[in-house]
Motif scaffolding. Structure first.
Motif, PDB file in Angstrom:
ATOM      1  N   ARG A   7       4.757  22.034  10.783  1.00  0.00           N
ATOM      2  CA  ARG A   7       4.309  21.813   9.405  1.00  0.00           C
ATOM      3  C   ARG A   7       4.940  20.545   8.817  1.00  0.00           C
ATOM      4  NH1 ARG A   7       1.737  25.722   6.264  1.00  0.00           N
ATOM      5  NH2 ARG A   7       1.182  27.626   7.395  1.00  0.00           N
ATOM      6  N   PHE A   8       6.214  20.316   9.140  1.00  0.00           N
ATOM      7  CA  PHE A   8       6.884  19.122   8.615  1.00  0.00           C
ATOM      8  C   PHE A   8       6.152  17.856   9.042  1.00  0.00           C
ATOM      9  CE2 PHE A   8       9.844  15.585   9.389  1.00  0.00           C
ATOM     10  CZ  PHE A   8      10.270  15.360   8.092  1.00  0.00           C
ATOM     11  N   TRP A   9       5.859  17.740  10.322  1.00  0.00           N
ATOM     12  CA  TRP A   9       5.230  16.517  10.793  1.00  0.00           C
ATOM     13  C   TRP A   9       3.780  16.393  10.325  1.00  0.00           C
ATOM     14  CZ3 TRP A   9       7.984  12.617  11.870  1.00  0.00           C
ATOM     15  CH2 TRP A   9       9.283  12.799  12.371  1.00  0.00           C
ATOM     16  N   ARG A  10       3.146  17.535  10.022  1.00  0.00           N
ATOM     17  CA  ARG A  10       1.799  17.464   9.467  1.00  0.00           C
ATOM     18  C   ARG A  10       1.829  16.945   8.030  1.00  0.00           C
ATOM     19  NH1 ARG A  10      -0.019  22.565   9.852  1.00  0.00           N
ATOM     20  NH2 ARG A  10       0.049  23.069   7.648  1.00  0.00           N
ATOM     21  N   ILE A  11       2.755  17.470   7.218  1.00  0.00           N
ATOM     22  CA  ILE A  11       2.789  17.009   5.827  1.00  0.00           C
ATOM     23  C   ILE A  11       3.296  15.573   5.730  1.00  0.00           C
ATOM     24  CG2 ILE A  11       3.094  19.362   4.952  1.00  0.00           C
ATOM     25  CD1 ILE A  11       6.006  18.639   4.310  1.00  0.00           C
ATOM     26  N   MET A  12       4.056  15.114   6.724  1.00  0.00           N
ATOM     27  CA  MET A  12       4.549  13.738   6.686  1.00  0.00           C
ATOM     28  C   MET A  12       3.419  12.722   6.747  1.00  0.00           C
ATOM     29  SD  MET A  12       7.634  13.325   5.955  1.00  0.00           S
ATOM     30  CE  MET A  12       7.478  11.547   6.161  1.00  0.00           C
ATOM     31  N   LYS A  13       2.236  13.145   7.190  1.00  0.00           N
ATOM     32  CA  LYS A  13       1.093  12.241   7.210  1.00  0.00           C
ATOM     33  C   LYS A  13       0.668  11.844   5.793  1.00  0.00           C
ATOM     34  CE  LYS A  13      -0.684  14.082  11.583  1.00  0.00           C
ATOM     35  NZ  LYS A  13      -1.790  14.838  12.234  1.00  0.00           N
ATOM     36  N   GLN A  14       1.100  12.647   4.803  1.00  0.00           N
ATOM     37  CA  GLN A  14       0.770  12.354   3.410  1.00  0.00           C
ATOM     38  C   GLN A  14       2.031  12.113   2.573  1.00  0.00           C
ATOM     39  OE1 GLN A  14      -2.763  14.580   1.759  1.00  0.00           O
ATOM     40  NE2 GLN A  14      -2.376  15.904   3.519  1.00  0.00           N
ATOM     41  N   CYS A  15       3.148  11.842   3.245  1.00  0.00           N
ATOM     42  CA  CYS A  15       4.418  11.580   2.556  1.00  0.00           C
ATOM     43  C   CYS A  15       4.942  10.199   2.920  1.00  0.00           C
ATOM     44  CB  CYS A  15       5.463  12.626   2.935  1.00  0.00           C
ATOM     45  SG  CYS A  15       5.146  14.295   2.325  1.00  0.00           S
ATOM     46  N   LYS A  16       5.902   9.746   2.143  1.00  0.00           N
ATOM     47  CA  LYS A  16       6.603   8.494   2.407  1.00  0.00           C
ATOM     48  C   LYS A  16       8.098   8.777   2.543  1.00  0.00           C
ATOM     49  CE  LYS A  16       3.388   5.570  -0.220  1.00  0.00           C
ATOM     50  NZ  LYS A  16       3.271   4.572  -1.312  1.00  0.00           N
ATOM     51  N   VAL A  17       8.778   7.838   3.185  1.00  0.00           N
ATOM     52  CA  VAL A  17      10.231   7.920   3.305  1.00  0.00           C
ATOM     53  C   VAL A  17      10.855   6.984   2.272  1.00  0.00           C
ATOM     54  CG1 VAL A  17      12.223   7.645   4.807  1.00  0.00           C
ATOM     55  CG2 VAL A  17      10.034   8.373   5.768  1.00  0.00           C
ATOM     56  N   PHE A  18      11.750   7.525   1.461  1.00  0.00           N
ATOM     57  CA  PHE A  18      12.509   6.729   0.511  1.00  0.00           C
ATOM     58  C   PHE A  18      13.941   6.620   1.038  1.00  0.00           C
ATOM     59  CE2 PHE A  18       8.965   6.740  -2.049  1.00  0.00           C
ATOM     60  CZ  PHE A  18       9.173   6.254  -3.327  1.00  0.00           C
TER      61      PHE A  18
END
Length: 287
Positions: free
Chosen positions: A191-202
């Motif tokens: 789930r983490f890597w799936r949601i990372m497709k719509q997230c950014k790293v700050f």
């Protein structure tokens, strides 16, 4: 000064390693100490690498990482208030819907990010260059263009949101997240890597350490949104860029002189307008 003492801990070759680690966070998001030692460190022992990581954190050469998605934010720049600023600041801090509040000196008194309608259109931690390709005072955008829009995440269920909230620090162990939610570590990881497709790293990089720089909040409008972001990628420390409506907000770290010169120059050249500069006094961050 206590902050300056901390900054002297990192030597030039250590800053080089820190920048490689920073880029590792940008590209890979999650980095274990073992991976950092194997792939990014020049030291032969894990203890030496661990000591560098401790010094790096203490000096705030790297700040973060955190993951972020546009879950819906109102943005307010408050110019004047009838209330006592300190009382208003405390009220805003106590408001559970407020995710970020900064008290300012200068043109604006407060900057507020509040959970609600999606007024915030774009946000990014700009990845700097080290060594720098130019100074902050030499930025000269030539490329016109609007920043893209960060959309509200699509097709997330309640478990995706739980994973997001529990893994804002992306180095949290999967098994700890799974244990809190009631799922296997493998499911939490997926789930983490799936949601990372719509997230950014700050994540921020500051070669001299964050506390050695002065901070400025700069707001303006421009046709050169893309160009200014690309120019800020050429300096040697992180900047943060936000956009709401047609207004750009920059969080900048600078040395010695004020931010008036480089941005006043851009205003005189007709590349930006509605320029306002403020300096942070204090802030609370749940962003």
């Amino acid at each position: 000064m206590e902050g300056i003492k901390a900054l002297t801990m990192l030597k030039e070759h250590q800053i080089d390693i820190a920048y490689r680690i920073f880029r590792g966070y940008v590209d890979q998001i999650r980095l274990s100490h073992s991976k950092i030692h194997r792939e990014y460190s020049d030291y032969s022992t894990k203890r030496a690498t661990s000591n560098l990581l401790n010094d790096m954190r203490a000096s705030k050469t790297i700040v973060g990482p955190r993951i972020w998605c546009n879950s819906g934010y109102e943005v307010k720049l408050v110019k004047e208030t009838n209330e006592d600023p300190l009382i208003l600041y405390e009220k805003l801090v106590q408001d559970p819907k407020v995710s970020y509040v900064m008290a300012l000196e200068g043109y604006h008194n407060f900057l507020v990010f509040k959970n609600g309608a999606t007024i915030l259109k774009f946000a990014k931690a700009i990845v700097p260059s080290y060594p720098s390709k130019k100074t902050l005072y030499d930025i000269d955008p030539t490329e016109k263009g609007k920043l893209p829009i960060d959309h509200y995440p699509e097709k997330w269920d309640e478990y995706d949101w739980r994973v997001y909230e529990l893994m804002r620090d992306p180095n949290v162990k999967y098994w700890k997240v799974g244990q809190k939610i009631g799922m296997s570590w493998q499911t939490a990881k997926r789930r983490f890597w799936r949601i990372m497709k719509q997230c950014k790293v700050f994540v921020g990089f500051y070669p001299l350490g964050f506390d050695s720089y002065s901070q400025a909040i700069i707001t303006f409008k421009t046709e050169y949104e893309i160009g200014i972001m690309k120019e800020l990628e050429k300096i040697d420390r992180s900047s943060f860029i936000f956009k709401f409506d047609d207004t750009i907000i920059l969080f900048l770290s600078y040395e010695n002189t004020s931010m008036n010169y480089p941005f006043s120059k851009l205003r005189k050249e007709g590349k930006i307008c509605d320029l306002h500069i403020s300096n942070p006094v204090k802030y609370t961050n749940r962003f």
